[in-house]
Design a protein around this motif. Structure first.
Motif: not given
Length: 412
Positions: A212-217, A221-223, A227-230, A382-386
């Motif tokens: 869920l953090a990845a979906l929000a970012e 956010g940072a993502g 297209r292809h986000l890890l 490679i980025l920090p979540c925001t």
């Protein structure tokens, strides 16, 4: 739809009916574009949807009538620009909200989240988690219901983030190890029953916190734009991963994809709760950092807060720097393997991993580049979540999704 000809009225022919159908079909895509910030103006909305200006205007007017967005028909023009500026579109400040809940090792929290991923209200974090999931979820739902009563906002549904793989289709928390919950608890059913018992309307959902953090970012956010986000993150205990492919969260055949915490990064390392040794889960989480630095974790403050504070205030100390570099090297080794397998176009790091990246970004990126085939041919950002509370925002995204799919059906 308001602002469009009704084909049931006299004089409405096939062209009007077709325009009406196109407009209704565009409501969801249009709302998602505004929700994710990709359509700040009506001109952009028109281009993104591939419809006429009239249809885009009617779609925007309908979303405004539903209380979801605000249309500014008289925006101020930027200095030096010519012509009339396009109508500005933004999410409605006082529109509906989703109830978001998160449970982690050291507590739980509830929040109300509007469109655009904006947290409208949040409860103070609770620092006690009962071994009975029904008691914990009952407390967090009660806190969320209090927020809804205090704000008077309309609620579209509820979402829950938990630090466990959540198996589909039954919504079972398979491995909530650090919560001391029994494995296989039906958290989605328990959460849904409690939400409805509290008088909160709308559907209820549950998912893994890092997913869920990845979906929000990815949406806010940072993502955004990848297209292809890890996403790899460590919260209060353990390490999780998530993958967004072509804008959609990849959860595998039954919701269990990307259990990255059990990649081996130190074969002679600590014994993991999975039975293996040297897994990322126990070699690159907050407890591992504190242990590597020779510190005894205190019980008063969460492990994540202790580890973050260590990086922020004592990084210059040789023992702390050496411990951080050890974790960075292990994290980089794990990331390199994931990059080799998944070939993402962006990697984002959350929790303590964000702090490790900020502490020595060049070291982490060098390890990934050295160990990864794709990293050697071209560096992967490679980025920090925001986002603050990105798992909470992601939990809300679950509840918002039916509205994004079909605003008229969801809100009626």
């Amino acid at each position: 739809m308001s602002g469009m000809a009704d084909p049931r009225k006299a004089g409405a022919g096939p062209i009007s009916r077709a325009r009406l159908d196109r407009g209704r079909g565009a409501l969801g895509p249009a709302l998602e574009l505004v929700h994710t910030g990709r359509a700040p103006t009506r001109a952009v909305l028109t281009a993104e949807l591939g419809v006429t200006r009239a249809t885009a205007g009617a779609v925007a007017a309908e979303l405004e009538a539903l209380g979801l967005i605000r249309v500014d028909a008289r925006p101020s023009a930027p200095a030096g620009s010519q012509g009339r500026p396009s109508h500005r579109l933004e999410v409605a400040e006082n529109g509906p909200v989703a109830l978001a809940a998160q449970v982690h090792t050291d507590g739980f929290r509830a929040a109300l989240v509007g469109l655009g991923g904006r947290i409208v209200a949040t409860t103070p974090g609770c620092e006690a988690v009962d071994a009975d999931p029904a008691k914990v979820l009952g407390a967090v739902v009660e806190a969320g219901a209090d927020l809804l009563r205090a704000t008077g906002r309309r609620c579209v549904g509820a979402g829950l983030a938990v630090p466990s793989a959540v198996a589909e289709p039954d919504g079972l928390a398979l491995n909530p190890l650090h919560l001391a919950w029994p494995a296989g608890e039906p958290v989605r059913r328990i959460f849904t029953d409690l939400v409805h018992a509290a008088g909160i309307t709308g559907p209820a959902f549950a998912g893994n916190d890092v997913n869920l953090a990845a979906l929000a970012e990815h949406r806010h956010g940072a993502g955004r734009g990848a297209r292809h986000l890890l996403c790899v993150a460590t919260g209060h205990r353990g390490v999780g991963g998530a993958l967004v492919l072509d804008g959609r969260l990849h959860t595998g055949s039954s919701g269990l994809a990307l259990e990255v915490g059990h990649l081996t990064v130190n074969p002679e390392g600590r014994v993991c709760h999975c039975g293996s040794r040297g897994c990322l889960d126990v070699e690159a989480d907050p407890l591992a950092l504190l242990t590597e630095a020779g510190l005894d974790p205190g019980p008063e403050v969460s492990l994540l807060d202790q580890a973050d504070d260590l990086l922020r205030t004592r990084y210059a100390e040789p023992a702390v720097r050496a411990a951080a570099e050890t974790l960075i090297d292990r994290l980089g080794l794990g990331l390199a393997g994931l990059v080799n397998i998944l070939n993402p176009d962006r990697v984002i790091l959350g929790g303590l991993h964000r702090g490790l990246l900020n502490a020595d970004p060049e070291r982490l990126r060098a390890v990934v580049a050295e160990r990864s085939l794709w990293g050697q041919s071209g560096s992967v950002p490679i980025l920090p979540c925001t986002l603050d509370h990105d798992s909470l925002v992601g939990a809300a995204e679950l509840a918002w999704q039916p509205v994004l799919d079909d605003p008229l059906a969801a809100l009626r």
